[in-house]
Design an enzyme around this catalytic site. Sequence first.
Site, PDB file in Angstrom:
ATOM      1  N   HIS A 159      74.785  21.162  75.675  1.00 39.70           N
ATOM      2  CA  HIS A 159      74.274  21.843  74.470  1.00 39.70           C
ATOM      3  C   HIS A 159      74.837  21.227  73.181  1.00 39.70           C
ATOM      4  CE1 HIS A 159      73.059  25.124  77.261  1.00 39.70           C
ATOM      5  NE2 HIS A 159      74.230  24.857  77.830  1.00 39.70           N
ATOM      6  N   SER A 280      70.069  -1.215  54.299  1.00 37.15           N
ATOM      7  CA  SER A 280      69.162  -0.455  53.460  1.00 37.15           C
ATOM      8  C   SER A 280      68.760  -1.298  52.254  1.00 37.15           C
ATOM      9  CB  SER A 280      69.870   0.821  52.997  1.00 37.15           C
ATOM     10  OG  SER A 280      69.283   1.297  51.804  1.00 37.15           O
ATOM     11  N   GLU A 293      66.946   3.222  67.272  1.00 32.82           N
ATOM     12  CA  GLU A 293      65.916   4.133  66.764  1.00 32.82           C
ATOM     13  C   GLU A 293      64.525   3.660  67.183  1.00 32.82           C
ATOM     14  OE1 GLU A 293      66.598   4.476  62.537  1.00 32.82           O
ATOM     15  OE2 GLU A 293      68.692   4.955  62.879  1.00 32.82           O
TER      16      GLU A 293
END
Length: 461
Positions: A159, A280, A293
């Site tokens: 969890h 970035s 990703e």
Amino acid sequence: MAKVETPWGGRFGEAPDALMERFNASIGFDRKLLEVDIAGSAAYARGLERAGIISTEERTQIEVGLEKVRQEFAQPDCDLPAALEDIHMAVEKRLTELVGAVGGKLHTGRSRNDQVNLDERLYLRAALAAIRGRIHRLQEVLLASAERHRDAVLPGYTHVQQAQPVLFAHYALALFWMLDRDRGRLADCGRRADCMPLGSGALAGSTFPIDRQFLARELGFSAVTPNSIDAVSDRDFLLETLSALAIAMMHLSRFCEDLIVWSSAEFGFVELSDHFSTGSSMMPQKKNPDSLELVRGKTGRVYGDLVALLTTMKAVPLTYSKDMQEDKEPLFDALETVDSCLEVFTGAWEGMAVRAERMEASIDSMALATDLADYLVRRGLPFREAHRVIGNLVRAALDSGRALTDFALEDLQGFSGDFGEDALALLDVRNSLALRNIEGGTGPEAVAEQMAKARVALAAE
Ligand code: ARG
């Protein structure tokens, strides 16, 4: 209006609309089947010779011609226009231009329905071997990484809450075993696809005495398809491959998710290499785990490929309908996507720095609570009762802002008289791990045995 030039043009008065020609054509994507289509046709020519339908000389002409077509079409700048419809017709047309009328004998007793099915099985055979090789390589990397970081300890989660400490090696090997099943599933797909469909014709079989067993041997299949209707209709060898690929992507994606979170400043458990990160355009400090990703993102795409083909097939009446031409793009897309994802994930894992100190330092003492409960069980308490006692202890620790490791023996004894001197040793991560040397557990000895099993699994191929 000029006579239609397609091989099936005989019964037509007019050529298809240019729009229809473009819409109908699969040559833009099925040219990937070039090599297998040629190999299948060459074997089929040998089958025709064996059945006495063409002479040895004719068979030689066809084989030599096919090889020329293969070389021509394999050139990257070779233009194959939509008018050629698909790779099967394109090869036959060019063959006939090169060798003359004898080229027109090649399709005797054959249909594109059994031909395309054969091509896909041959294509799949090579593609599955390549993907299985990539998985094997990733498994090697995971095992090497488990061996290299055999002492690193990590908070294990359920969890997304700290649960119990585990060895990093144990975590890495979890993916190893998932991939081992993925590799096995893909091998199973290959075994079921290992059936030779030629001789099925359009759907009913062939009137020519083609030796199907001979063709199977020539093309490296261990069996022939037992039913011509099934053979030309079947695409489940593709569907189960897509399903196995989707499952493999799901496995990678879950690990991507963990590693992406773990490479954040807040966790800092791992750091991806510069080689598999990007920056970035605006924020100079950023180092983003784009490799992982993208693997996570492309998982959705592979699921899409599976669902697309399942949906295409669900209402296709037996046997063949043109709907089934839509099987190729999802297949090629999934194979290429999984191939690149495996390669990238392997590179990302290989270059990743494992911050063992950071992992271990972040283990909350509460992650040892189960061990205290288990201790009381060994002293004779029913587990449910022990669970309640330690729950009270945890509550008290939380209320007073203390770690479990801050508790002295007398403090523990305030919760249960069963606590003895030896209980304090439990408040140590290494001891906690050592308690789990059960087969398949995270104890160091168990993990060493697991690594030995992993080496056997890799050697078994
Ligand atoms: N390009 C077709 C496909 O990929 C080949 C089979 C065509 N068969 C036919 N009966 N039109 O499905």
